[in-house]
Design a protein around this motif. Structure first.
Motif, short mmCIF file in Angstrom:
data_model
loop_
_atom_site.label_atom_id
_atom_site.label_comp_id
_atom_site.label_asym_id
_atom_site.label_seq_id
_atom_site.Cartn_x
_atom_site.Cartn_y
_atom_site.Cartn_z
N LYS A 120 0.89 5.54 0.79
CA LYS A 120 0.14 6.55 1.47
C LYS A 120 0.81 7.99 1.55
N TYR B 186 0.89 -1.12 -0.09
CA TYR B 186 0.17 0.01 0.00
C TYR B 186 1.03 1.10 -0.02
N ALA C 27 -1.94 13.05 4.97
CA ALA C 27 -3.30 13.16 5.14
C ALA C 27 -4.27 12.69 4.21
N GLU C 28 -3.90 11.49 3.69
CA GLU C 28 -4.63 10.57 2.95
C GLU C 28 -4.61 9.21 3.14
N GLY C 29 -5.64 8.32 2.98
CA GLY C 29 -5.61 6.95 3.41
C GLY C 29 -4.81 6.25 2.50
N PRO C 30 -4.26 5.00 3.01
CA PRO C 30 -3.50 4.33 2.09
C PRO C 30 -4.20 3.89 0.97
#
Lengths: 112, 116
Positions: free
Chosen positions: A38, A36, A41-44
């Motif tokens: 990332k 993943y 400030a964002e999701g993976p």
């Protein structure tokens, strides 16, 4: 006890070169591995995966290699681009309905 | 496209307050998860749920509870917030928890909680 280990907290690579991110695991029963990515400030977001019955999976600039005897997998990014700068998490699963086990992540910085 | 929506991107709470973090997914996924991300510690699983009304403890459930009254909604509750719960909280959903096709989790954008 950490079952999925990413021993390099950070990695710096020049733009255009190859980035190699490593991941080790201890549980030989893991049968699927995922990477993943990332951004802050964002999701993976899911990047690429590999089944334990394979030793390589390629998707564009991204290739994941699995060495089951060494319990080691690596993610190769070539050529590296500045937009690849992010934290990369390795994850593994026992399959069935068990949650993913994540490593601590490696922060990749691609320098222009 | 799968969308996982977390209700609050940024929250600031005081020690002892009760905190609710809400998560909604729109793909009819059976499984939902709450993780927290901390520098140097990676993603740690707090709680997960395979079905409505069901919940399972993850690796670090202490100080947290969850609620899943509807399939699309999974709430994380901090009964009495403490400063060590300052973190980025990530909700995720999947068709199957760990595979078999891709094992893919779909994450929300995260909720950054600061407890003062």
């Amino acid at each position: 006890d950490q079952q999925v280990k990413q021993n390099s907290p950070s990695l710096s690579v020049q733009e255009g070169r190859i980035s190699i991110l490593n991941c080790d695991y201890t549980n030989s029963m893991f049968d699927y591995f995922l990477w993943y990515k990332k951004y802050p400030a964002e999701g993976p977001t899911f990047l690429i995966s590999i089944s334990s019955i394979k030793d390589k999976n390629e998707d564009g600039r991204f290739t994941v290699f699995l060495n089951k005897s060494a319990k080691h997998l690596s993610l190769h990014i070539v050529p590296s681009q500045p937009g690849d700068s992010a934290v990369y998490f390795c994850a593994a699963t026992l399959g069935g309905n068990t949650p993913l086990v994540f490593g601590k992540g490696t922060r990749l910085s691609v320098i222009a | 496209d799968v969308k996982v929506t977390q209700s609050s991107r940024y929250l600031v709470k005081r020690t002892g307050e009760k905190v609710f973090l809400e998560c909604v997914q729109d793909m009819d996924h059976e499984n939902m998860f709450w993780y927290r991300q901390d520098p140097g510690l990676g993603l740690r699983l707090i709680y997960f749920s395979y079905d409505v009304k069901m919940k399972e403890k993850g690796d670090i459930p202490e100080g947290y509870s969850v609620s899943r009254e509807k399939k699309e909604r999974f709430s994380l509750i901090l009964e009495s917030a403490s400063t060590n719960q300052t973190s980025m909280y990530l909700c995720a959903s999947s068709l199957l928890a760990g595979g078999p096709i891709t094992g893919e989790l779909f994450f929300g954008e995260g909720s950054r909680l600061t407890v003062l």
